[in-house]
Structure formats: C-alpha cells, structure tokens
Write a protein that holds these residues in place. Structure first.
Motif, PDB file in Angstrom:
ATOM      1  N   HIS A 111       0.811  -1.217   0.000  1.00 23.04           N
ATOM      2  CA  HIS A 111       0.000   0.000   0.000  1.00 23.04           C
ATOM      3  C   HIS A 111       0.846   1.270   0.000  1.00 23.04           C
ATOM      4  CE1 HIS A 111      -2.955  -2.969   1.280  1.00 23.04           C
ATOM      5  NE2 HIS A 111      -3.887  -2.101   0.926  1.00 23.04           N
ATOM      6  N   VAL A 112       2.161   1.127  -0.168  1.00 22.94           N
ATOM      7  CA  VAL A 112       3.074   2.269  -0.064  1.00 22.94           C
ATOM      8  C   VAL A 112       3.923   2.376  -1.325  1.00 22.94           C
ATOM      9  CG1 VAL A 112       4.943   3.322   1.284  1.00 22.94           C
ATOM     10  CG2 VAL A 112       3.199   1.932   2.445  1.00 22.94           C
ATOM     11  N   ILE A 113       4.059   3.601  -1.809  1.00 24.54           N
ATOM     12  CA  ILE A 113       4.934   3.910  -2.943  1.00 24.54           C
ATOM     13  C   ILE A 113       5.997   4.876  -2.427  1.00 24.54           C
ATOM     14  CG2 ILE A 113       5.104   4.979  -5.219  1.00 24.54           C
ATOM     15  CD1 ILE A 113       2.154   4.264  -5.631  1.00 24.54           C
ATOM     16  N   ALA A 114       7.245   4.624  -2.755  1.00 24.26           N
ATOM     17  CA  ALA A 114       8.312   5.555  -2.391  1.00 24.26           C
ATOM     18  C   ALA A 114       8.112   6.845  -3.183  1.00 24.26           C
ATOM     19  CB  ALA A 114       9.677   4.945  -2.687  1.00 24.26           C
ATOM     20  N   GLY A 115       8.193   7.964  -2.501  1.00 22.65           N
ATOM     21  CA  GLY A 115       7.979   9.268  -3.124  1.00 22.65           C
ATOM     22  C   GLY A 115       6.645   9.845  -2.694  1.00 22.65           C
ATOM     23  N   SER A 116       6.443  11.098  -3.005  1.00 15.53           N
ATOM     24  CA  SER A 116       5.215  11.797  -2.627  1.00 15.53           C
ATOM     25  C   SER A 116       4.410  12.109  -3.887  1.00 15.53           C
ATOM     26  CB  SER A 116       5.561  13.084  -1.879  1.00 15.53           C
ATOM     27  OG  SER A 116       4.400  13.712  -1.411  1.00 15.53           O
ATOM     28  N   TYR A 117       3.314  11.380  -4.072  1.00 11.22           N
ATOM     29  CA  TYR A 117       2.472  11.534  -5.261  1.00 11.22           C
ATOM     30  C   TYR A 117       1.084  12.005  -4.849  1.00 11.22           C
ATOM     31  CZ  TYR A 117       6.071   8.835  -7.644  1.00 11.22           C
ATOM     32  OH  TYR A 117       7.255   8.399  -8.159  1.00 11.22           O
ATOM     33  N   ASP A 118       0.797  13.270  -5.130  1.00 10.02           N
ATOM     34  CA  ASP A 118      -0.561  13.737  -4.879  1.00 10.02           C
ATOM     35  C   ASP A 118      -1.447  13.308  -6.046  1.00 10.02           C
ATOM     36  OD1 ASP A 118      -0.004  15.535  -6.958  1.00 10.02           O
ATOM     37  OD2 ASP A 118      -0.014  17.293  -5.667  1.00 10.02           O
ATOM     38  N   SER A 119      -2.725  13.611  -5.951  1.00 10.97           N
ATOM     39  CA  SER A 119      -3.663  13.144  -6.984  1.00 10.97           C
ATOM     40  C   SER A 119      -3.345  13.741  -8.354  1.00 10.97           C
ATOM     41  CB  SER A 119      -5.106  13.448  -6.584  1.00 10.97           C
ATOM     42  OG  SER A 119      -5.300  14.839  -6.410  1.00 10.97           O
ATOM     43  N   LYS A 120      -2.811  14.953  -8.389  1.00  7.58           N
ATOM     44  CA  LYS A 120      -2.450  15.560  -9.681  1.00  7.58           C
ATOM     45  C   LYS A 120      -1.314  14.790 -10.337  1.00  7.58           C
ATOM     46  CE  LYS A 120      -4.023  20.233  -8.701  1.00  7.58           C
ATOM     47  NZ  LYS A 120      -3.659  21.629  -8.491  1.00  7.58           N
ATOM     48  N   ALA A 121      -0.313  14.396  -9.551  1.00  4.69           N
ATOM     49  CA  ALA A 121       0.819  13.638 -10.104  1.00  4.69           C
ATOM     50  C   ALA A 121       0.355  12.265 -10.586  1.00  4.69           C
ATOM     51  CB  ALA A 121       1.919  13.499  -9.056  1.00  4.69           C
TER      52      ALA A 121
END
Length: 186
Positions: A111-121
């Motif tokens: 359930h985790v992705i490295a990095g910070s991805y908001d909904s726009k990204a």
C-alpha cells in the motif's frame, strides 16, 4: 447607528472567523473525525483517525511504525476499517499473529509507494499511460492507478479494485490517500 456599527463589525469578525476555520480545515483535512496536520508524519496522524484503527494496529504488529514515521517521502494508500472488515472472516486476526509478520509486512508495504504523489501527479501518470499508470510498491509489487469515473481508483495484482475516498492528505513525510478496499499482491 451604534447598533448598526456593532452588527456590521460582528458580521465582519464572523466572516473572518469562518474563513480562518475554512482555511485551517483545507490545510488540515478531517480523516476519521480528526484533523490531519501536514506538519505531522504519517504515523502521528494515522493514530488519531477512528477510521484507521485496524491499519494502525497492523502497522504496529508489522513493526513498521519507525519506517512510516521516518523522513520518507511516502505515498500511502490507507484502507479504512471497513475495508479490512470486508476481507474473509479471520483474515485480519491471522495476519496480526506474530508468526505472520512477514506476510503482514508484505500486505502493508504493498500500500506504499516511495515518493510523494498527490492526486495531480497520479492523474498525470494515468494520462501519460493512456488511462492507466503503473507504480512499483515498496513491497516490490505492481499497482495500477486509473480513473474510476471521476474518482481515482486502483487495480491490484489480484485484479481487485479500490477507490480513493479522500485524496491528498499531506503529511510532513509524504501524502496519504484514503481508500475503500485492501489492496492485494500475488
């Protein structure tokens, strides 16, 4: 005239107060009945959400508290309690047993992705992928974000689907997207 002046002044202060509260709520969205402060890390916020008590218990059982409290950044797709309740009877209790720590860790890190991805990204990645993006999770599995109507959704390796119910909950060490299903890897 004094009464009019006092009423006008009271109305202005009320509007300013409402605007300040609204701005605070936008900066600190409510999740599970608690404000999520972007100055706190993922763990510090998650423990206050009444909708994520199962997730928090699982993170503690898997020994991932220090990891998710670290600098990151991380993007976490956080299933609500009802998502865990929808799993076959006994699944959560079995996963929480010490002898199943490795399996629980794999489920959670999926359930985790490295990095910070908001909904726009994420939406940008979906558009670039002609309707479906592909991300590698911290567990090493694949996760496919896609649009589900006007909502952001995901498909997991088992073909299961989840929907983001609250997007872009910013944390000091990443971002959380609240989801309605537990994602499963092969």
């Amino acid at each position: 005239m004094k009464t009019f002046f006092r009423l006008t002044l009271a109305a202005i202060f009320t509007i300013i107060g409402i605007s300040a509260v609204s701005a605070q709520m936008n900066d600190n969205p409510m999740v599970g009945g608690a404000p999520m402060y972007k100055t706190k890390n993922i763990v510090e916020n998650a423990v206050n959400s009444k909708d994520h008590t199962t997730l928090v218990a699982a993170v503690k059982a898997a020994g991932l508290v220090d990891t998710l409290a670290s600098k990151g950044p991380f993007t976490v797709f956080a299933p609500v309690n009802s998502a865990f309740d929808a799993l076959p009877a006994g699944t959560v209790d079995t996963l929480l047993k010490p002898e199943n720590k490795a399996v629980l860790t794999k489920v959670l890190t999926y359930h985790v992705i490295a990095g910070s991805y908001d909904s726009k990204a994420i939406a940008k990645a979906i558009k670039a992928g002609n309707g479906k993006a592909e991300f590698t999770t911290v567990a090493g599995g694949m996760l496919w974000p896609m649009m589900d109507g006007s909502s952001l959704g995901h498909m997991d390796e088992e073909g299961g689907r989840s929907r983001v119910t609250i997007a872009d909950v910013r944390q000091s060490n990443g971002v959380i997207h609240v989801i309605d299903s537990v994602l499963l890897a092969n």
